[in-house]
Design a protein around this motif. Sequence first.
Motif, short mmCIF file in Angstrom:
data_model
loop_
_atom_site.label_atom_id
_atom_site.label_comp_id
_atom_site.label_asym_id
_atom_site.label_seq_id
_atom_site.Cartn_x
_atom_site.Cartn_y
_atom_site.Cartn_z
N GLY B 532 0.82 -1.21 0.00
CA GLY B 532 0.00 0.00 0.00
C GLY B 532 0.85 1.25 0.00
O GLY B 532 0.61 2.20 -0.76
N ALA B 533 1.88 1.25 0.84
CA ALA B 533 2.73 2.44 0.93
C ALA B 533 3.47 2.67 -0.38
O ALA B 533 3.54 3.78 -0.90
CB ALA B 533 3.71 2.29 2.08
N ALA B 534 4.00 1.58 -0.94
CA ALA B 534 4.80 1.73 -2.15
C ALA B 534 3.95 2.22 -3.32
O ALA B 534 4.39 3.04 -4.13
CB ALA B 534 5.47 0.41 -2.50
N SER B 535 2.72 1.74 -3.38
CA SER B 535 1.93 2.13 -4.55
C SER B 535 1.39 3.55 -4.42
O SER B 535 0.85 4.10 -5.37
CB SER B 535 0.79 1.13 -4.77
N HIS B 536 1.52 4.15 -3.23
CA HIS B 536 1.06 5.53 -3.10
C HIS B 536 2.20 6.51 -2.93
O HIS B 536 1.96 7.69 -2.68
CB HIS B 536 0.10 5.65 -1.91
N ALA B 537 3.42 6.01 -3.02
CA ALA B 537 4.56 6.90 -2.76
C ALA B 537 4.96 7.68 -4.01
O ALA B 537 6.13 7.86 -4.30
CB ALA B 537 5.73 6.11 -2.22
N TRP B 538 3.98 8.11 -4.76
CA TRP B 538 4.26 8.85 -6.00
C TRP B 538 3.84 10.30 -5.80
O TRP B 538 2.71 10.58 -5.44
CB TRP B 538 3.50 8.24 -7.17
N LEU B 539 4.77 11.18 -6.07
CA LEU B 539 4.48 12.60 -5.90
C LEU B 539 4.57 13.30 -7.24
O LEU B 539 5.39 12.93 -8.10
CB LEU B 539 5.49 13.24 -4.95
N LEU B 540 3.74 14.34 -7.39
CA LEU B 540 3.82 15.12 -8.61
C LEU B 540 5.13 15.89 -8.62
O LEU B 540 5.49 16.53 -7.65
CB LEU B 540 2.65 16.09 -8.69
N GLY B 541 5.82 15.78 -9.70
CA GLY B 541 7.10 16.47 -9.81
C GLY B 541 6.94 17.83 -10.46
O GLY B 541 6.27 18.71 -9.95
N VAL B 542 7.52 17.93 -11.61
CA VAL B 542 7.52 19.22 -12.29
C VAL B 542 6.14 19.49 -12.88
O VAL B 542 5.53 18.59 -13.46
CB VAL B 542 8.58 19.19 -13.40
N PRO B 543 5.60 20.67 -12.69
CA PRO B 543 4.22 20.94 -13.10
C PRO B 543 4.04 21.05 -14.61
O PRO B 543 5.01 21.21 -15.36
CB PRO B 543 3.92 22.26 -12.42
N LEU B 544 2.80 20.99 -14.99
CA LEU B 544 2.44 21.03 -16.40
C LEU B 544 2.78 22.38 -17.01
O LEU B 544 3.21 22.48 -18.16
CB LEU B 544 0.93 20.75 -16.51
N ILE B 545 2.57 23.41 -16.21
CA ILE B 545 2.81 24.75 -16.75
C ILE B 545 4.28 24.92 -17.07
O ILE B 545 5.14 24.45 -16.35
CB ILE B 545 2.36 25.82 -15.74
N PRO B 546 4.58 25.57 -18.12
CA PRO B 546 5.97 25.71 -18.55
C PRO B 546 6.78 26.44 -17.49
O PRO B 546 6.28 27.30 -16.77
CB PRO B 546 5.88 26.56 -19.82
N ALA B 547 8.03 26.06 -17.42
CA ALA B 547 8.90 26.64 -16.41
C ALA B 547 8.96 28.15 -16.58
O ALA B 547 8.99 28.68 -17.69
CB ALA B 547 10.30 26.04 -16.55
N GLY B 548 9.01 28.83 -15.46
CA GLY B 548 9.17 30.28 -15.50
C GLY B 548 7.89 31.04 -15.58
O GLY B 548 7.86 32.26 -15.42
N ALA B 549 6.77 30.36 -15.80
CA ALA B 549 5.51 31.07 -15.96
C ALA B 549 4.68 31.08 -14.69
O ALA B 549 3.58 31.60 -14.68
CB ALA B 549 4.69 30.43 -17.08
#
Lengths: 532, 551
Positions: B532-549
């Motif tokens: 259970g822990a392993a399958s939920h240990a996913w975090l959103l990384g870099v956002p969809l919006i382009p860098a710098g905006a």
Amino acid sequence: MLSHATILTFLLLLPIIGGLIILALPPGQAKRARPVALVFCVATLLLNILAASWFDWSRAAYTLAPSSIQLSFRIPWIHSLGAEYFVGVDGLSMPLLLLTTAITLIACWASYGIAKNVKGYFALLLFLLAGLIGVFISLDLLLFYIFFEVSLFPMYFLIGIWGGPRKEYAAIKFFLYTLLGSIGILIAILGIYYHTRGMNPDGGAVFDLVRLATDPAIRSLFSHTGHAASFAAVAFWLLFAGFAVKIPVVPLHTWLPDAHVEAPTPISMILAAILLKLGAYGLLRVSYPLFPAQAADNWFYVGLIGVVSILYGALVALAQRDFKRMVAYSSVSHMGYVVLGLAVMNPTATAGAIFQMIAHGITSAMMFFIVGILYDRAHHRDIPKLGGLWSQMPAYTGWAAVGFFAAMGLPGLCGFVGELLVLLGVFSAADGHGFLARQSLGRMGVGGPLLWFGSLAAMAIVLTAAYLLWTFQRVFMGSPRPEHQNFPRLSGSEKWILVTLGLAAIILGIFPALLLTPLRPTIDGLVRLVTG
Amino acid sequence: MPLAVPTARDFFPLLPELTLLFAGVVVLAIPIFSPRKNILVSAIAATVGILAALAALAWTWPVAMHQSPTLFGGLLLIDPFSWCVRLLLIFFTGIVLALWFTDSHDKFLARSQAGDAPEFFLLLLMALLGMCLMASTTNLLMMFIAIEMASLPSYVLAGFRKTQRLGAEAAMKYVLFGAASAAVMAYGMSLLYGLFGTLDLRLIGHAIAADPASLTGSHGLLFALGITGLLAGVGFKVAMVPMHFWCPDVFQGASIDVTTFLSVASKAAGLALLMRIGVALAPVPWFSTLLLTIGIITCFWGNLAAYPQMDIKRLLAWSSVAHAGYMLIGMSALTSGGPLVAGAGAQDLIMSSGAELLLFYLFLYVFMNGGAFVTAAAIAQRLTGPTGAGMSIGVSAMVPAPAALVSPDVGSGEDLRHYAGLMRRAPILAATMLVCLLSLTGIPLTVGFATKVKLFAVLLNTGSAAAWVGVAAVGINTVIAAFYYFRVIRQMYLTPSEAPPLIEIAPVTVVAVVLASLNVLLFVGYGWVEYGAASHAWLLGVPLIPAGAGG
């Protein structure tokens, strides 16, 4: 239901079920706790005997190869780590398993004097039994560690609640010493995990003790040229220290006299007869098979620790006024022979070490019971205040003499065989059948240290005789004392427990082959595995 | 980028939070329609709210797992990690409510605080809401709002026992400390914004990864200062050293249900937020070492300070500081897979072994610590309650010191001296406490050992030399901790007492027994919890919006 695969699991569960039943007894029925516990101890022993009858001793070669493991059963438990519920027995664990169930039955039988919180006592006794069985049957390193650690807790409470005046101090000292030791073991286990990650088909690490000891890839990993060599050098000592606390060796022994003196008699019996064997068993099961090269490197230091324990234990025992403390220190001395035997690791010495483990299990239980009988009557254990018991309690004195002489190693009694074999093994160790064959004979040579080790250990036998005979003389001989006049005679239970243990000591002393012959393939296999 | 107008799609993943909000409003409205101020109605409404929030959470699971949306222009992230942390938080609040029903309920009645009941539950729900938001953001502004939203109700909850001096003192300390750390945090955040021109930590991490040289010189100093401020604010929630000073006083002064709530939920939310910060800032080379160092200091401090405590709540408070330290040590394994920095425009879930450890540990910690606190509440209730006549007799019989030593104010049933002889006086509760304490120590056959093993495995899997330092620190701390946990065990089992047996059969005992037995049962189920822990240990990384905006 009961098959070759499941019998060990049932053996493990039976005492747990018994303990739970005792806990569930209604408060008014607390008197039933002892009979129920006895029934479960007997049942466990019978089941163990059944397992032993299914056990093929000729196949018991300690190659740790899958074929030498019998009555085994394994299911995956923690996938990501690679840990399993993997139980099985081989020629090494089976005798110790029998010793465990037999001695626990005798200790349970000897627990007639327990008046306080009877239910709790017998439930803990059965849980302790389950933990000890677990240690001897588990072949998964993590599982082994868990049982090794868990067997601490019943002991803590058994000493701490039912013990003598300084029970709290003794209990926490026992607990912290062993906990510190087991942290070392845990770190070594973690290192093994770290180095064998991914070697399991599942992607986990290898915790299977059989594979750890026999897989060529892992063996070369921990060998001198493997890339975990430096870890292995540390891990050997971490494991050694962790197991040595339990044995115990000097200087890690100081918890032992306190624990023994404060523990009630039956618990002292279990402590000396079985718990001390856990340490030696750990060395035989984990340290030596996993790190044979490091064990060979360090044979001198291990042997030195063994000899120091033999001598120091004997000398300190000589100085004791407290009867029970004297017996406790004699345990340190006797277990030193086991360590010395392991250090040279040739067939003779190893046979001696294993025989000594069993023999000490019998004699130490007997000695502590002898002390317990006396304490029940005199309410003190001060040797100088005792004396002249022979004429007042002749039967007791007779059986006590058997116990004393067996502990002393008189020929014809079980204590003799183990010590003799260890000494023979040490003196013949340079002839190329053990570790020392591979040691460079150059710089220091092994002959000198071996001669010293053997001579000092042999000399200690004189010391052993001295402290035991002197104690025997001061307690049993001399003119009868008036204050001992009203000592009740031996009760039925007391007499039969003494007879049982005494006969065991005599039989093993006269027919050591009863144990040595079945152990032969195991010892050969073990020595070949470790030195090969 | 222009802030997008929120759409209905933005709201759906927030259904649990909206449910909590709605439940809070209902709880507040109840007194208007129920002039008798029946506290049970409020409590039931809150419970229904919690259950509904759990149901809503279950409903949003597919969205979190498969789409992992960012909402409101990146202010909130609903990824598997956030989902799982919120599950823990809401579930644990359910346990707190169970404790309230079985323990505090009577005390509310006895102190005729019935009129306050709706406020109590409103505060609880709103604090929970704030904590849920803490677990779901990397935006500095949102972080500040979420932390304050969790803190402000907590201050009031801590001082809810208005008539008691210790409670008032605790709340006061809590507020002052909280206000100061919030100010420092805001300052640190402003520095970060000034340096990078964005409030989103993921973008900051992205910028650092793109240009590691930006962390040198005075820039680097300012950045470190900003991070220090940020950590001060988050560390206050986690009670990590040196932001822990409020913890023992508040835990002792607050009523035991509030203490239970704060000891797990508040810490969990803070640690989850810290995990997010850690993963977002994984490109900062020293961040992992920083977490490890703080963790080691925290667990040493917590364990050493726990040693002399004589009040079970204070003792458990320090123990919870130590456990936060263990978790911080494990969290220093920031990431283990997935792209650290993805190509422009890609939105990536990052597998974090630190997060896996955190979820695993927190889930089991709920039962260790929750079990210990509930048992402590049960023992206190049985010692002082209407049926526990043993209290006064017990004191005179077993405490050598004059009975006046025992504060007549609060905590009289929480003083360890009254634990003497519990083995005989209350065998069931003594056994549950024993199990929970063994679990907190980390002894095999309890989940505490599972967390230790997992912690060691995660550390070693990083393969760094620093990991061995962490392993050694945890190993030493286990032995230190065994001292004071065993002091309680010794008091219960080895110290005799002449006091009469307690009447144990009570609803709160049932809750304690359930929690304690899960400490053993879940150990056997190690594999499932880990899955259970392993399958939920996913975090959103870099956002969809382009860098710098961003920003």
